[in-house]
Design a protein around this motif. Structure first.
Motif, PDB file in Angstrom:
ATOM      1  N   HIS A 165       0.834  -1.203   0.000  1.00 56.37           N
ATOM      2  CA  HIS A 165       0.000   0.000   0.000  1.00 56.37           C
ATOM      3  C   HIS A 165       0.870   1.254   0.000  1.00 56.37           C
ATOM      4  N   THR A 166       1.779   1.362   0.986  1.00 55.26           N
ATOM      5  CA  THR A 166       2.575   2.581   1.108  1.00 55.26           C
ATOM      6  C   THR A 166       4.052   2.250   1.307  1.00 55.26           C
ATOM      7  N   ASN A 212      20.193  -5.802  13.521  1.00 57.47           N
ATOM      8  CA  ASN A 212      19.075  -4.924  13.862  1.00 57.47           C
ATOM      9  C   ASN A 212      17.744  -5.638  13.631  1.00 57.47           C
ATOM     10  N   LYS A 213      16.917  -5.674  14.647  1.00 57.22           N
ATOM     11  CA  LYS A 213      15.653  -6.419  14.575  1.00 57.22           C
ATOM     12  C   LYS A 213      14.644  -5.840  13.587  1.00 57.22           C
ATOM     13  N   TYR A 214      14.812  -4.592  13.184  1.00 56.31           N
ATOM     14  CA  TYR A 214      13.842  -3.978  12.277  1.00 56.31           C
ATOM     15  C   TYR A 214      14.199  -4.153  10.798  1.00 56.31           C
ATOM     16  N   ILE A 215      15.452  -4.440  10.512  1.00 55.08           N
ATOM     17  CA  ILE A 215      15.885  -4.505   9.123  1.00 55.08           C
ATOM     18  C   ILE A 215      15.553  -5.876   8.535  1.00 55.08           C
ATOM     19  N   PRO A 234       3.693   3.313   6.546  1.00 54.09           N
ATOM     20  CA  PRO A 234       4.240   2.501   5.452  1.00 54.09           C
ATOM     21  C   PRO A 234       4.248   1.007   5.739  1.00 54.09           C
ATOM     22  N   ASP A 235       4.076   0.242   4.672  1.00 50.96           N
ATOM     23  CA  ASP A 235       4.278  -1.205   4.718  1.00 50.96           C
ATOM     24  C   ASP A 235       5.774  -1.500   4.557  1.00 50.96           C
ATOM     25  N   LYS A 262       5.093  -2.035  14.797  1.00 49.44           N
ATOM     26  CA  LYS A 262       6.116  -2.071  13.765  1.00 49.44           C
ATOM     27  C   LYS A 262       6.190  -3.419  13.051  1.00 49.44           C
ATOM     28  N   ALA A 263       5.436  -4.387  13.530  1.00 51.45           N
ATOM     29  CA  ALA A 263       5.515  -5.749  12.986  1.00 51.45           C
ATOM     30  C   ALA A 263       5.101  -5.834  11.517  1.00 51.45           C
ATOM     31  N   ASP A 264       4.252  -4.921  11.071  1.00 53.69           N
ATOM     32  CA  ASP A 264       3.760  -4.966   9.698  1.00 53.69           C
ATOM     33  C   ASP A 264       4.585  -4.121   8.724  1.00 53.69           C
TER      34      ASP A 264
END
Length: 125
Positions: free
Chosen positions: A6-7, A105-108, A54-55, A82-84
């Protein structure tokens, strides 16, 4: 073909890189909405106030105002699910330290070397 996401938020201080990456994302129908900013602090503000959800985020590492890793530290403090959201580091860096930090890094989701290509887009997790 329907958009994959979507974004998509593109955060890179380089105007030319943003122009090229945006065109590639648009022509591949990667996302319905593509938001581009040259300012990581502006991106954090948009995420914090909810104007952008954002996705996917494509994030440069080396930016003068705030590095990609500093962005991730600020991102960690934001209060939303932040999981999505997938974050792809999009960088010209081949520095093993940058790659190791991105792996840790857990987000990357994935480290992507510039320039982004159709082939790389197809192979993204």
């Amino acid at each position: 073909m329907a958009a994959s996401y979507h974004t998509c938020l593109l955060v890179d201080d380089n105007y030319i890189d943003n122009f090229v990456t945006r065109r590639l994302l648009e022509s591949s129908n990667f996302a319905q909405n593509i938001i581009v900013t040259e300012s990581p602090t502006e991106a954090i503000q948009m995420l914090e106030d909810g104007t952008v959800k954002p996705d996917v985020i494509f994030l440069d590492i080396r930016m003068p105002q705030m590095s990609g890793f500093e962005f991730l530290d600020a991102y960690d403090k934001l209060d939303f699910n932040k999981a999505d959201t997938k974050i792809f580091l999009l960088s010209s860096s081949f520095d093993p330290t940058d790659i190791k930090r991105s792996d840790d890094n857990k987000y990357i989701t994935h480290f992507v070397h510039k320039p982004l290509t159709y082939k790389i887009l197809e192979e993204l997790p």
